[in-house]
Design a protein around this motif. Structure first.
Motif, short mmCIF file in Angstrom:
data_model
loop_
_atom_site.label_atom_id
_atom_site.label_comp_id
_atom_site.label_asym_id
_atom_site.label_seq_id
_atom_site.Cartn_x
_atom_site.Cartn_y
_atom_site.Cartn_z
N ASP A 31 0.84 -1.20 0.00
CA ASP A 31 0.00 0.00 0.00
C ASP A 31 0.87 1.24 0.00
OD1 ASP A 31 -2.30 -1.55 0.29
OD2 ASP A 31 -2.44 -1.23 2.45
N ASP A 33 1.67 4.35 1.85
CA ASP A 33 1.53 4.58 3.29
C ASP A 33 2.09 5.93 3.69
OD1 ASP A 33 1.24 3.69 6.14
OD2 ASP A 33 3.42 3.87 6.08
N SER A 55 0.73 -4.47 2.83
CA SER A 55 -0.68 -4.17 3.13
C SER A 55 -1.10 -4.57 4.53
CB SER A 55 -1.58 -4.86 2.10
OG SER A 55 -1.29 -4.39 0.81
N ASN A 58 0.27 -2.23 7.24
CA ASN A 58 -0.27 -0.90 7.00
C ASN A 58 -1.74 -0.81 7.42
OD1 ASN A 58 -0.29 1.81 5.97
ND2 ASN A 58 -1.45 1.02 4.23
N ARG A 59 -2.51 -1.79 7.06
CA ARG A 59 -3.94 -1.74 7.34
C ARG A 59 -4.28 -2.01 8.80
NH1 ARG A 59 -6.09 -4.37 1.64
NH2 ARG A 59 -4.93 -2.89 0.37
#
Length: 89
Positions: A31, A33, A55, A58-59
């Motif tokens: 992602d 970020d 991802s 980050n999520r």
């Protein structure tokens, strides 16, 4: 760091700008970020505050940070910040 409202600083096209400046993500599953989250004063600027991040981490990190600060008034200053290491679990 200072508590801010992400809606007032978020622009558009962050991923597109990051791709233009740093090239495409290393592989699928990454992602665009913000190194410093917008809710704690990070800039919506790819050159100074953008990176490609996997991802999963980050999520999960963004909501954790937001949930810790969401009840604090805008302008709250954070001068003692503890970073967590992701040790694979």
């Amino acid at each position: 760091m200072i508590r801010t409202d992400p809606k007032t600083v978020r622009g558009s096209g962050f991923r597109k700008k990051l791709t233009k400046e740093q090239g495409p993500p290393p592989s699928d599953g990454f992602d665009a970020d913000h190194k410093v989250e917008l809710c704690v004063g990070g800039a919506d600027c790819t050159s100074s505050n953008g990176q490609w991040l996997e991802s999963g981490p980050n999520r999960s990190s963004g909501p954790k940070i937001y949930n810790k600060v969401k009840e604090d008034p805008l302008g709250t200053v954070y001068d003692k910040v503890k970073l967590e290491e992701n040790n694979g679990g």
